[in-house]
Design an enzyme around this catalytic site. Sequence first.
Site, PDB file in Angstrom:
ATOM      1  N   LYS A 190     -68.277  61.422  90.840  1.00 35.60           N
ATOM      2  CA  LYS A 190     -67.047  60.994  90.155  1.00 35.60           C
ATOM      3  C   LYS A 190     -67.329  60.774  88.667  1.00 35.60           C
ATOM      4  O   LYS A 190     -66.536  61.175  87.806  1.00 35.60           O
ATOM      5  CB  LYS A 190     -66.512  59.708  90.799  1.00 35.60           C
ATOM      6  CG  LYS A 190     -65.925  59.949  92.194  1.00 35.60           C
ATOM      7  CD  LYS A 190     -65.659  58.655  92.953  1.00 35.60           C
ATOM      8  CE  LYS A 190     -65.234  58.943  94.391  1.00 35.60           C
ATOM      9  NZ  LYS A 190     -65.057  57.754  95.210  1.00 35.60           N
ATOM     10  N   GLN A 217     -66.151  51.344  94.671  1.00 37.14           N
ATOM     11  CA  GLN A 217     -66.593  52.234  95.752  1.00 37.14           C
ATOM     12  C   GLN A 217     -66.750  51.450  97.055  1.00 37.14           C
ATOM     13  O   GLN A 217     -67.422  50.418  97.091  1.00 37.14           O
ATOM     14  CB  GLN A 217     -67.917  52.912  95.356  1.00 37.14           C
ATOM     15  CG  GLN A 217     -68.430  53.904  96.383  1.00 37.14           C
ATOM     16  CD  GLN A 217     -67.505  55.121  96.531  1.00 37.14           C
ATOM     17  OE1 GLN A 217     -67.005  55.655  95.555  1.00 37.14           O
ATOM     18  NE2 GLN A 217     -67.288  55.563  97.771  1.00 37.14           N
ATOM     19  N   ASP A 219     -57.632  54.221  92.654  1.00 37.62           N
ATOM     20  CA  ASP A 219     -57.679  54.754  94.014  1.00 37.62           C
ATOM     21  C   ASP A 219     -56.395  54.509  94.792  1.00 37.62           C
ATOM     22  O   ASP A 219     -56.258  54.966  95.929  1.00 37.62           O
ATOM     23  CB  ASP A 219     -58.850  54.103  94.771  1.00 37.62           C
ATOM     24  CG  ASP A 219     -60.002  55.079  94.954  1.00 37.62           C
ATOM     25  OD1 ASP A 219     -59.737  56.292  94.980  1.00 37.62           O
ATOM     26  OD2 ASP A 219     -61.142  54.614  95.079  1.00 37.62           O
TER      27      ASP A 219
END
Length: 285
Positions: free
Chosen positions: A53, A97, A120
């Site tokens: 990412k 994450q 996200d």
Amino acid sequence: MTARTIDGKAIAAEIRAEVKRDVAALAEQGITPGLATVLVGDDPASHVYVRTKRKACGEAGIRSWDHDLEASVPEQELLELIERLNSDDEVHGILVQLPLPEHVREQTVLDAVRPHKDADGFHPYNFGRLLAGSPLVASATPAGIQELLIRSGVEIAGKDVVIVGRSNIVGKPLAALLMQKGAGANATVTVCHTGTEDLAGHTRRADILIAAIGRAKAITAPMVKEGSVVIDVGMNRTEDGLVGDADYDAVKEVASAITPVPGGVGPMTIAMLLANVVKLARSTI
Ligand code: NAP
């Protein structure tokens, strides 16, 4: 029938090129989109995802800040970091994450991210907006699956979509996306899980079958309707390497189109994350 392969890598590259153009256009207005990534602990898979990412951000011209914390970090320290990132005007997106270590309450951490910086789309505010049909940003993997279907010419409207898996990061938000009344959606969606009786009975009805289970080759050829489209979200590390949730070689003889693993949904997740960061940066203008 041998299915055509839906090339997630190529479609993701298209989206990443568009993101790069959008980033350049924002730069002309004095804005450089920025993503802060927070990685806790030393889970090898998480390290790979986060590295990918961060690299993708660099290639798109998105600034990224790396926050790598020890697995033993107290939850309060993590929340304080998120609060600092929430207040930093240069940070447009924050990505924590998952999974987090057991002593950290995952939902508390996700709730702490400002909804307008939630790269996200995991914050309950964004989850709710997605369900209501007006997402600020949609979770990257579900959004990537929808985009993959649209860009590979698969008709979604009016189709029977069966999703196997009801997680908060894939199955549920994907169902919310595809059931909406609107373009690129308007499907009749069924969500299956471990409580489903006669799983194969459901999957065999699917025009579009989406497997987000986390069990290697769980979707076998007899579970798939002739001519259907199979989207394989699964990423299972086995002795044979990375394999999906569908038995690819057998299922491709029944389906009309299928995503490979790797090279299907995975690259789309990264591309949509970048697109989300640009969206969040643009929303600050
Ligand atoms: P998860 O949280 O473990 O959820 C798995 C879901 O599958 C659950 O809803 C579970 O049902 C259901 N399930 C498990 N075994 C089943 C069975 N035998 N029959 C029917 N349903 C079953 O997993 P996740 O986070 O959604 O991830 C799913 C897979 O996608 C994993 O392989 C993950 O690595 C992969 N993934 C890939 C990407 C990507 O970018 N490509 C992104 C995210 C996830 P219950 O709810 O009843 O337990």
